[in-house]
Write a protein that holds these residues in place. Structure first.
Motif, mmCIF file in Angstrom:
data_model
loop_
_atom_site.group_PDB
_atom_site.id
_atom_site.type_symbol
_atom_site.label_atom_id
_atom_site.label_comp_id
_atom_site.label_asym_id
_atom_site.label_seq_id
_atom_site.Cartn_x
_atom_site.Cartn_y
_atom_site.Cartn_z
ATOM 1 N N LEU A 60 84.646 59.687 -15.931
ATOM 2 C CA LEU A 60 83.673 58.981 -15.092
ATOM 3 C C LEU A 60 84.306 57.733 -14.479
ATOM 4 C CD1 LEU A 60 80.347 59.128 -17.193
ATOM 5 C CD2 LEU A 60 80.980 60.516 -15.232
ATOM 6 N N ILE A 61 85.020 56.989 -15.314
ATOM 7 C CA ILE A 61 85.665 55.760 -14.828
ATOM 8 C C ILE A 61 86.700 56.081 -13.759
ATOM 9 C CG2 ILE A 61 87.190 53.845 -15.505
ATOM 10 C CD1 ILE A 61 85.771 53.899 -18.250
ATOM 11 N N GLU A 62 87.495 57.133 -13.992
ATOM 12 C CA GLU A 62 88.526 57.525 -13.025
ATOM 13 C C GLU A 62 87.902 57.918 -11.685
ATOM 14 O OE1 GLU A 62 92.097 60.852 -12.466
ATOM 15 O OE2 GLU A 62 90.876 60.824 -14.279
ATOM 16 N N ALA A 63 86.828 58.731 -11.737
ATOM 17 C CA ALA A 63 86.175 59.183 -10.505
ATOM 18 C C ALA A 63 85.564 58.014 -9.751
ATOM 19 C CB ALA A 63 85.095 60.212 -10.847
ATOM 20 N N CYS A 64 84.926 57.108 -10.479
ATOM 21 C CA CYS A 64 84.290 55.950 -9.834
ATOM 22 C C CYS A 64 85.327 54.986 -9.259
ATOM 23 C CB CYS A 64 83.384 55.222 -10.831
ATOM 24 S SG CYS A 64 81.910 56.158 -11.286
ATOM 25 N N SER A 65 86.464 54.876 -9.916
ATOM 26 C CA SER A 65 87.536 54.005 -9.403
ATOM 27 C C SER A 65 88.084 54.562 -8.094
ATOM 28 C CB SER A 65 88.660 53.893 -10.443
ATOM 29 O OG SER A 65 88.178 53.279 -11.620
ATOM 30 N N LYS A 66 88.252 55.894 -8.051
ATOM 31 C CA LYS A 66 88.750 56.514 -6.822
ATOM 32 C C LYS A 66 87.748 56.364 -5.680
ATOM 33 C CE LYS A 66 91.753 60.023 -8.917
ATOM 34 N NZ LYS A 66 91.966 61.483 -9.135
ATOM 35 N N ALA A 67 86.441 56.348 -6.036
ATOM 36 C CA ALA A 67 85.396 56.209 -5.006
ATOM 37 C C ALA A 67 85.101 54.745 -4.696
ATOM 38 C CB ALA A 67 84.115 56.899 -5.477
ATOM 39 N N ASN A 68 85.860 53.832 -5.338
ATOM 40 C CA ASN A 68 85.716 52.390 -5.088
ATOM 41 C C ASN A 68 84.295 51.888 -5.405
ATOM 42 O OD1 ASN A 68 86.727 49.873 -4.378
ATOM 43 N ND2 ASN A 68 86.123 50.084 -2.220
ATOM 44 N N ILE A 69 83.738 52.381 -6.524
ATOM 45 C CA ILE A 69 82.394 51.962 -6.915
ATOM 46 C C ILE A 69 82.378 51.432 -8.356
ATOM 47 C CG2 ILE A 69 81.684 54.235 -7.810
ATOM 48 C CD1 ILE A 69 79.456 51.768 -5.848
ATOM 49 N N TYR A 70 83.511 51.547 -9.077
ATOM 50 C CA TYR A 70 83.527 51.166 -10.501
ATOM 51 C C TYR A 70 83.325 49.660 -10.681
ATOM 52 C CZ TYR A 70 84.863 50.872 -15.389
ATOM 53 O OH TYR A 70 84.864 50.622 -16.739
ATOM 54 N N ASP A 71 83.891 48.847 -9.791
ATOM 55 C CA ASP A 71 83.700 47.394 -9.899
ATOM 56 C C ASP A 71 82.225 47.029 -9.800
ATOM 57 O OD1 ASP A 71 86.381 47.044 -10.183
ATOM 58 O OD2 ASP A 71 86.763 46.539 -8.078
ATOM 59 N N PHE A 72 81.506 47.696 -8.884
ATOM 60 C CA PHE A 72 80.067 47.447 -8.728
ATOM 61 C C PHE A 72 79.315 47.824 -10.009
ATOM 62 C CE2 PHE A 72 76.025 49.651 -7.920
ATOM 63 C CZ PHE A 72 75.247 48.601 -7.478
ATOM 64 N N ILE A 73 79.671 48.985 -10.597
ATOM 65 C CA ILE A 73 78.989 49.460 -11.807
ATOM 66 C C ILE A 73 79.212 48.483 -12.954
ATOM 67 C CG2 ILE A 73 78.922 51.315 -13.539
ATOM 68 C CD1 ILE A 73 79.649 53.262 -11.264
ATOM 69 N N GLN A 74 80.446 47.958 -13.078
ATOM 70 C CA GLN A 74 80.760 47.020 -14.160
ATOM 71 C C GLN A 74 79.929 45.738 -14.079
ATOM 72 O OE1 GLN A 74 85.165 46.820 -13.742
ATOM 73 N NE2 GLN A 74 85.199 47.288 -15.942
ATOM 74 N N LYS A 75 79.565 45.347 -12.859
ATOM 75 C CA LYS A 75 78.816 44.102 -12.674
ATOM 76 C C LYS A 75 77.334 44.250 -13.052
ATOM 77 C CE LYS A 75 81.811 42.457 -8.947
ATOM 78 N NZ LYS A 75 81.910 42.164 -7.491
ATOM 79 N N GLN A 76 76.862 45.504 -13.192
ATOM 80 C CA GLN A 76 75.465 45.721 -13.549
ATOM 81 C C GLN A 76 75.264 45.484 -15.045
ATOM 82 O OE1 GLN A 76 73.508 46.300 -10.799
ATOM 83 N NE2 GLN A 76 75.546 46.068 -9.869
ATOM 84 N N ASP A 77 74.094 44.977 -15.420
ATOM 85 C CA ASP A 77 73.807 44.665 -16.831
ATOM 86 C C ASP A 77 73.932 45.899 -17.723
ATOM 87 O OD1 ASP A 77 73.330 42.052 -16.144
ATOM 88 O OD2 ASP A 77 71.156 42.322 -15.948
ATOM 89 N N LYS A 78 73.485 47.036 -17.214
ATOM 90 C CA LYS A 78 73.505 48.258 -18.030
ATOM 91 C C LYS A 78 74.638 49.203 -17.656
ATOM 92 C CE LYS A 78 68.552 48.252 -19.037
ATOM 93 N NZ LYS A 78 67.278 49.031 -18.975
ATOM 94 N N GLY A 79 75.544 48.792 -16.754
ATOM 95 C CA GLY A 79 76.680 49.616 -16.398
ATOM 96 C C GLY A 79 76.280 50.984 -15.889
ATOM 97 N N PHE A 80 76.858 52.030 -16.490
ATOM 98 C CA PHE A 80 76.550 53.401 -16.085
ATOM 99 C C PHE A 80 75.088 53.780 -16.330
ATOM 100 C CE2 PHE A 80 81.220 54.123 -16.476
ATOM 101 C CZ PHE A 80 81.430 54.644 -15.208
#
Length: 510
Positions: A470-490
């Protein structure tokens, strides 16, 4: 006592229902009963319960004559108590059997609708994209919900009511003629006449109810349009608050007027029913009294009481049987609509012996492909090209030129009219559909997210994906940084259709 079709006079066909009355054939009836076939043992037991229950519920009325003549007038206290106990016991037994009957009916109806819903959902899943783009989404949902729910009502009400009412009338008439043929004949003539004024009054109220429902639909339409997220924004942007308020106020005022008329029609409806239903018993008392007083007839006070009671028990069954045509037409229309969907041909089906290649190189090739959504307008004409692994191209053209159509042919959302679309060296029509679609990734123009968490939406494509994947796919889609900033993450909720996210965020997650 409710009028025909219940308190709202629902036993009248609308103009549209009369216009679209289905053709009832032997094959249609046979097909309907094929759904009952797996539960035939339970259904036979239900019929037996209905027959016994309907008969037992009339026995207390028949025993009333004995209670009056032999118990009260005959001053036989022991017999009086015995008859009352028997009457109570019969009533209790009839009600218990009625409960068992209702349970079995509900059980059969629920299992049949369960089977129908599953078969319908599976069938609709196999339909091509053409079906969903050419049919109204509301109609599709209605088949899955309201129409199939209507089947449940048909089984628990229509079929059982026919048998119950027929048995009630036969037993009641037999008992009445056994007491006195003249009074029984008078009762037999009175009961159908009762239906004439009640149907007329009911039809007036039904007409008003329909107008009220139509007005209510308009009000709901205004509310849905002007108080939705997008609708209220347009109203404000174009300064239409006053005009929309005026439109709502007019419909609301009309609704009040119709509700008042409907309420008063309901009052007059009850007055008509109460008056007409009193005529029959009074006439039996009059004729019975003449027979006793003038002709020293063998008929007794108890017999007259039994006849009057049984007459009252016949009103509703006669009314319902007179209206059975309406229930029957609606039931047949219901099954016809459902069967129309079941009979729709599946355009894009899995081949008989599908291929599942061990390796997938991702190549795409179009060979002389022709495609049209309808014969009048050709979208793709003799299209040929090849894409190898790692190739990247842009398909450019005006709106409606077939760019999206090209993409939709690869995972077989549609099939080409002619020519061949190949994936990994094989014609897509020879490949297993599940294998084909699992090996293709598409980001659509209209991004759609389910109402759940980011994790749930990501796992939809690959339920067994690990956290690292999941982390790898989100990093490639340039969305993982946004997810990390959310209180509940994924586990952050995305809202209905992803409304809690921006357009770009939705695209990258999808």
């Amino acid at each position: 006592m409710p009028g025909p079709g219940g308190p709202h006079g629902g036993h009248f066909l609308t103009d549209e229902e009369m216009k679209n009355t289905p053709k009832v054939t032997a094959s249609l009836v046979k097909r309907i009963f094929s759904w009952l076939l797996p539960y035939w043992k339970q259904f036979v037991f239900v019929l037996l319960c209905i027959a016994i229950s309907s008969t037992l519920k009339l026995l207390p009325s028949i025993l009333t004559g004995k209670i009056i003549d032999d118990g009260l007038i005959g001053k036989n206290f022991e017999l009086l108590v015995k008859l009352i106990i028997i009457s109570l016991g019969v009533t209790f037994t009839g009600n218990l059997i009625g409960v068992l009957e209702a349970y079995l009916q509900t059980w059969i109806a629920q299992h049949i609708t369960f089977d129908m819903r599953n078969k319908m959902y599976l069938h609709l899943q196999k339909m091509s994209q053409r079906f969903f783009t050419s049919n109204n989404q509301g109609d599709i949902v209605t088949r899955m919900t309201s129409d199939i729910d209507g089947v449940k009502m048909t089984i628990t009400n229509t079929f059982s009511n026919i048998l119950s009412n027929v048995i009630t009338l036969i037993v009641a008439l037999a008992a009445m003629y056994q007491k006195n043929w003249l009074l029984a004949t008078i009762g037999l003539v009175i009961v159908p006449l009762f239906a004439i004024p009640t149907r007329k009054a009911g039809k007036t109220r039904w007409s008003l109810t329909r107008e009220s429902q139509e007005c209510n639909d308009k009000i709901n339409g205004i509310l849905n349009e002007t108080l939705s997220v997008s609708g209220q924004m347009l109203v404000k942007l174009f300064g239409q608050e006053k005009s929309e308020y005026k439109r709502y106020e007019e419909e609301n005022r009309k609704m009040i007027s119709l509700n008042i008329k409907e309420g008063m029609a309901g009052r007059w409806f009850r007055v008509v029913i109460s008056t007409v239903s009193s005529v029959g018993p009074m006439l039996l008392y009059l004729v019975g009294g003449i027979l006793i007083m003038k002709y020293d007839s063998s008929i007794t006070v108890g017999d007259i009481t039994v006849l009057v009671t049984l007459l009252g028990r016949m009103y509703m069954p006669v009314n319902e049987l007179l209206n059975i045509q309406v229930d029957w037409i609606r039931s047949m229309a219901l099954f016809t609509r459902i069967f129309e969907y079941f009979d729709m041909k599946i355009e894009v089906a899995n081949p008989e012996n599908p291929l599942e290649p061990n390796e997938c190189d991702g190549s795409v090739e179009f060979e002389n492909v022709n495609f049209s959504y309808n014969p009048e307008k050709q979208i793709l004409h003799d299209v040929s090209f090849k894409l190898n692994k790692g190739d990247c191209i842009a398909i450019v053209g005006p709106s409606g030129s077939g760019k999206s159509t090209l993409i939709n042919l690869i995972p077989r959302l549609y099939d080409a009219n002619s020519g061949s679309v190949k994936f990994s060296g094989n014609d897509v029509r020879t490949l297993d559909l599940e294998w084909l679609r699992k090996n293709i990734g598409i980001v659509t123009q209209d991004t759609y997210l389910f109402n759940g968490t980011i994790r749930e939406n990501l796992l939809y494509a690959k339920p067994d994906a690990t956290e690292e994947e999941l982390i790898e796919a989100c990093s490639k889609a340039n969305i993982y940084d946004f997810i990390q900033k959310q209180d509940k993450g994924f586990d952050t909720e995305v809202g209905n259709r992803g409304l809690k996210l921006s357009g770009g965020e939705k695209q990258r997650i999808s």
